[in-house]
Design a protein around this motif. Structure first.
Motif, PDB file in Angstrom:
ATOM      1  N   ILE A  76     -87.708 -67.996 125.794  1.00  0.00           N
ATOM      2  CA  ILE A  76     -86.729 -67.000 126.242  1.00  0.00           C
ATOM      3  C   ILE A  76     -85.315 -67.586 126.272  1.00  0.00           C
ATOM      4  O   ILE A  76     -84.328 -66.854 126.185  1.00  0.00           O
ATOM      5  CB  ILE A  76     -87.126 -66.398 127.618  1.00  0.00           C
ATOM      6  N   VAL A 128     -82.784 -63.982 132.079  1.00  0.00           N
ATOM      7  CA  VAL A 128     -81.908 -63.115 131.284  1.00  0.00           C
ATOM      8  C   VAL A 128     -80.943 -62.403 132.223  1.00  0.00           C
ATOM      9  O   VAL A 128     -81.326 -61.956 133.299  1.00  0.00           O
ATOM     10  CB  VAL A 128     -82.766 -62.098 130.499  1.00  0.00           C
ATOM     11  N   CYS A 167     -89.436 -64.128 130.946  1.00  0.00           N
ATOM     12  CA  CYS A 167     -88.697 -64.783 132.035  1.00  0.00           C
ATOM     13  C   CYS A 167     -89.108 -64.219 133.381  1.00  0.00           C
ATOM     14  O   CYS A 167     -88.797 -64.778 134.422  1.00  0.00           O
ATOM     15  CB  CYS A 167     -87.188 -64.678 131.820  1.00  0.00           C
ATOM     16  N   GLY A 168     -89.785 -63.077 133.354  1.00  0.00           N
ATOM     17  CA  GLY A 168     -90.349 -62.537 134.582  1.00  0.00           C
ATOM     18  C   GLY A 168     -89.457 -61.571 135.337  1.00  0.00           C
ATOM     19  O   GLY A 168     -89.841 -61.068 136.390  1.00  0.00           O
ATOM     20  N   LYS A 169     -88.295 -61.296 134.781  1.00  0.00           N
ATOM     21  CA  LYS A 169     -87.347 -60.461 135.521  1.00  0.00           C
ATOM     22  C   LYS A 169     -87.780 -59.002 135.591  1.00  0.00           C
ATOM     23  O   LYS A 169     -87.598 -58.356 136.608  1.00  0.00           O
ATOM     24  CB  LYS A 169     -85.971 -60.564 134.857  1.00  0.00           C
ATOM     25  N   SER A 198     -87.620 -52.599 129.244  1.00  0.00           N
ATOM     26  CA  SER A 198     -87.349 -54.041 129.281  1.00  0.00           C
ATOM     27  C   SER A 198     -85.859 -54.310 129.160  1.00  0.00           C
ATOM     28  O   SER A 198     -85.151 -53.614 128.442  1.00  0.00           O
ATOM     29  CB  SER A 198     -88.075 -54.755 128.140  1.00  0.00           C
ATOM     30  N   CYS A 227     -84.467 -57.104 127.918  1.00  0.00           N
ATOM     31  CA  CYS A 227     -84.080 -57.758 126.669  1.00  0.00           C
ATOM     32  C   CYS A 227     -85.149 -57.532 125.605  1.00  0.00           C
ATOM     33  O   CYS A 227     -86.184 -56.919 125.844  1.00  0.00           O
ATOM     34  CB  CYS A 227     -83.816 -59.254 126.887  1.00  0.00           C
ATOM     35  N   MET A 239     -87.254 -59.447 124.283  1.00  0.00           N
ATOM     36  CA  MET A 239     -88.565 -60.086 124.420  1.00  0.00           C
ATOM     37  C   MET A 239     -89.608 -59.025 124.757  1.00  0.00           C
ATOM     38  O   MET A 239     -90.568 -58.824 124.016  1.00  0.00           O
ATOM     39  CB  MET A 239     -88.498 -61.140 125.534  1.00  0.00           C
TER      40      MET A 239
HETATM   41  S1  SF4 Z   1     -87.779 -58.233 128.886  1.00  0.00           S
HETATM   42 FE1  SF4 Z   1     -86.463 -60.019 128.807  1.00  0.00          FE
HETATM   43  S2  SF4 Z   1     -85.421 -59.974 130.791  1.00  0.00           S
HETATM   44 FE2  SF4 Z   1     -87.196 -58.670 131.007  1.00  0.00          FE
HETATM   45  S3  SF4 Z   1     -88.813 -60.033 131.813  1.00  0.00           S
HETATM   46 FE3  SF4 Z   1     -89.005 -59.965 129.595  1.00  0.00          FE
HETATM   47  S4  SF4 Z   1     -87.897 -61.765 128.947  1.00  0.00           S
HETATM   48 FE4  SF4 Z   1     -87.183 -61.343 131.023  1.00  0.00          FE
END
Ligand code: SF4
Ligand SMILES: Cc1cc2nc3c(=O)[nH]c(=O)nc-3n(C[C@H](O)[C@H](O)[C@H](O)COP(=O)(O)O)c2cc1C
Ligand code: FES
Lengths: 517, 175
Positions: free
Chosen positions: A269, A287, A441-443, A485, A487, A489
């Motif tokens: 990430i 992020v 990233c777990g956000k 989401s 980002c 990812m």
């Molecule tokens: S979509 Fe992006 S910001 Fe959200 S948890 Fe996944 S990696 Fe993190």
């Protein structure tokens, strides 16, 4: 008279025995009393021929490959030093069709020069771009990059000139240039090769960026899986400092610019730009929500240019040869060249730099020679782990940002991963979800939880447990991840998953009708 | 020696004179104190010196860099490179990226797990060999890719992997 022999120090070449070849050649030549000078160059990018050994025969470089340490004595017996014939000989390197058909701008010096020889670099056009940039105003440099049409090579394809303009216009004395060298996408390795094989080009691009936007410090955020690149970059930076290029008075311009290498620590990430900035600040790579744009509030809250290695590595050409020369390559709104990387199950894997618009077929079949296994192509993933799977029916798609987007795919960083007909697409779809849950990233919940659920649901489908119901659930999960989401990812992981389901339903135990209903 | 036992309480390390590990960790952290956002670099330095992050890392680094322990712990746990226990003598890292999967990486992982008798993320009972997964070494045209004892190898077949591990074991016993 000494004979110069080139043996790549590229880490892919080393992974298949280049160091052993260098050792064997040194020893065997000494034993015979042959006077040889070994230069550890970058790779030409014909990776299936690595270790690729070149001998300078009266100014013509003659290539042999793939050479193993065991072959060295036989090669010398056959007359390697005079460029004599041998089963491994490929003739004059500049005439090898695979290379001659390319249009190498960013990669012009790759494999040609000694990566850490600044004289060699300048003798092959190095620093011409920076010298031109010094003679221009900052706005003049930004205008040149904008006029070249150069777009970000890290994935999103954002116009580099527009990003630089935002940073140039941002108020403040402290600004940064951050080079994204995280190159986490499987199937991509062109950043690594440039950093190992022609590091000065990256440093020159970053210096030009610094002068353009008024930044005095640059950072290269490098993934920890690339220790060779780290060592070479650090050495190159020292050489550039000693030469009066990096430091307080860039080539006598009175301007300051310096560069440091910072290492990542095994988190995919952290290739996402805001996560990378947090990581560069020494934090968890979470992020950040945008806005604010990194261009305005980036590293340590200061205006920051974040660009990929190849984006920055293309800038010296633009400044040396002119924006028009760069923009004369490419197709539609995808101007210039892309450094495509052929990977996976491919016979002739390696790096092909050509203008945008080349078709997948030309790359995969003409350059790549089809699969390594000799079996039919089943699926091709372009643009990294978040890219869709394409089928052999889509080989005529031209590689161009908008065309690919319209086909539900992405050019991304130019990595092309080929799978033959033994590929299990349900397993690859499951892997996409697994990778996302591993690297999230777990956000946000859709990404973190959705991907874990995605793995479970795919397992149920492939186990034959209420296939239809679980398929509906999986597609819903994909929707939630796409929409919810923060980002790409979490947002793009559904791309490989959905494309695998819709194009290869049989791998999930489903029929084409079931997946479309 | 009562001083020394203090340092063995997690997070309690403060007497460097009695604890050379703590003193080194502190020195490493202090050497980068003037750099902006140095935490990751400091952790890399400590890990490259010890092979892992000794228990005193979190409290000592937090103190030197004026961060909370929670912040330092959060960073240590976020990144997969950082380890809190010593690595195996010989690390075997196999790439599971898609490009390597396209040429048999999953079979290679399965083979390694079977022949070493351990799972991914584990070490053999004697700590001699550890098996890890990696997502891409940038060797995607010449896969499957595996790193054995710190050296990356391409086109690794199961037989070649066994040979590389055997060589590394012979080498580490020889020294
Ligand atoms: S979509 Fe992006 S910001 Fe959200 S948890 Fe996944 S990696 Fe993190
Ligand atoms: C999950 C994720 C991973 C990314 N990884 C990388 C990477 O490894 N290298 C890179 O240059 N860009 C990566 N990007 C794109 C960056 O966020 C950013 O767009 C890019 O660095 C900007 O530079 P460019 O405009 O020159 O491409 C990634 C994005 C996402 C969402
Ligand atoms: S996918 Fe294995 S080295 Fe890149």
């Amino acid at each position: 008279m000494t004979t110069t022999i080139y043996i790549p120090r590229d880490s892919s070449a080393r992974a298949v025995g280049a160091d052993e070849v260098a050792v064997a050649l040194t020893a065997e030549a000494a034993r015979r009393g042959d006077d040889v000078t070994i230069v550890r160059n970058g790779s030409r990018g014909m990776l299936w021929l690595e270790p690729f050994v070149e001998v300078d025969v009266e100014g013509t470089r003659v290539g042999y490959g793939p050479v193993q340490a065991d072959d060295v004595a036989g090669l010398l017996d056959a007359g390697l030093l005079t460029g004599a014939d041998h089963a491994l000989r490929h003739g004059a390197v500049s005439e090898i069709a695979w290379l001659a058909r390319q249009d190498r701008l960013t990669y012009a010096r790759m494999g040609v020069i000694d990566p850490l020889d600044l004289d060699d670099y300048q003798a092959h056009g190095g620093l011409a771009g920076l010298r031109n940039a010094i003679a221009l105003t900052p706005q003049g440099v930004v205008d040149a990059v904008a006029a070249s049409g150069l777009r970000g090579r890290g994935g999103a394809g954002f116009p580099a000139g527009r990003k630089w303009q935002t940073v140039l216009d941002a108020p403040g004395d402290t600004k940064y240039i951050c080079c994204n060298a995280d190159e986490g996408d499987s199937g991509t390795y062109a950043d690594r090769m440039l950093m190992e094989g022609d590091p000065f080009t990256l440093l020159e691009g970053m210096t030009i960026a610094g002068l353009a936007v008024g930044a005095t410090q640059g950072f290269i955020y490098l993934r920890s899986e690339y220790p060779d690149a780290r060592d070479i970059l650090r050495e190159a930076i020292e050489i550039a400092r000693g030469f009066g290029w990096l430091g307080a008075d860039v080539l006598g311009s009175g301007r300051t610019f310096d560069i440091d290498v910072r290492m990542g620590a095994g988190a995919y990430i952290c290739g996402e730009e805001t996560s990378m900035l947090d990581s560069l600040e020494g934090k968890r790579g979470m992020v950040r929500a945008k806005p604010p744009l990194p261009a305005l509030e980036g590293l340590f809250g200061k205006p920051t240019v974040v660009n990929n290695v190849l984006t920055l590595g293309s800038v010296p050409f633009v400044l040396a040869e002119g924006a028009d020369a760069y923009a004369s390559r490419g197709l539609d709104r995808s101007l210039g060249t892309q450094v495509f990387q052929l990977a996976g199950n491919i016979k002739q894997g390696g790096v092909v730099e050509l203008g945008f618009g080349v078709t997948l077929r030309e790359l995969v079949e003409d350059f790549g020679g089809g699969t390594a296994s000799g079996r039919p192509i089943r699926a091709i993933q372009v643009g990294g782990p978040l890219g869709s799977y394409l089928t052999a029916d889509q080989l005529d798609l031209p590689l161009e940002y908008e065309t690919f987007a319209a086909a539900g795919a992405m050019v991304g960083h130019g990595g092309i991963v080929v799978h033959d007909d033994t590929a299990d697409m349900a397993r690859l779809a499951r892997f996409a979800m697994e990778f996302c849950s591993e690297e999230s990233c777990g956000k946000c919940t859709p990404c973190r939880v959705g991907s874990t659920r995605g793995v479970e649901v795919i397992d149920k489908i492939t186990a034959g447990d209420d296939r239809q119901g679980n398929l509906t659930l999986l597609l819903d999960l994909c929707d939630v991840m796409t929409d919810g989401s923060l980002c790409a990812m979490g947002g793009l992981t559904p791309m490989p998953v959905r494309s695998a389901i819709s194009k290869f339903p049989e791998d999930f135990g489903l029929t084409a009708q079931e997946v479309t209903s | 020696m009562t001083e020394r036992s203090l340092s063995e309480i997690p997070g309690g390390a403060s007497n460097d004179a009695a604890d050379p590990v703590s003193a080194r960790v502190r020195a490493v952290a202090e050497s980068r104190i003037a750099e902006p956002g140095p935490l990751l670099e400091v952790l890399h330095d400590i890990q490259s010196e010890f092979g892992y992050l000794p228990e005193v890392t979190v409290p000592v680094v937090a103190q030197v860099l004026n961060l909370s322990r929670a912040e330092v712990h959060g960073v240590v746990s976020f990144y997969s490179d950082f380890r809190s226990s010593p690595p195996a003598d010989i690390g075997v890292e196999i790439c599971r990226g898609e490009a390597c999967q396209a040429v048999g990486a999953e079979a290679l992982v399965a083979h390694a797990a079977k022949s070493l008798g351990i799972g991914v993320g584990d070490q053999t009972g004697d700590g001699s060999v550890g098996l890890e997964q990696i997502f891409c070494f940038g060797n995607c045209a010449l896969g499957p890719t595996a790193s054995v004892a710190g050296r990356v190898h391409g086109r690794v077949t199961p037989e070649r992997l066994d040979a590389l591990v055997n060589e590394a074991q012979a080498g580490s016993k020889g020294t």
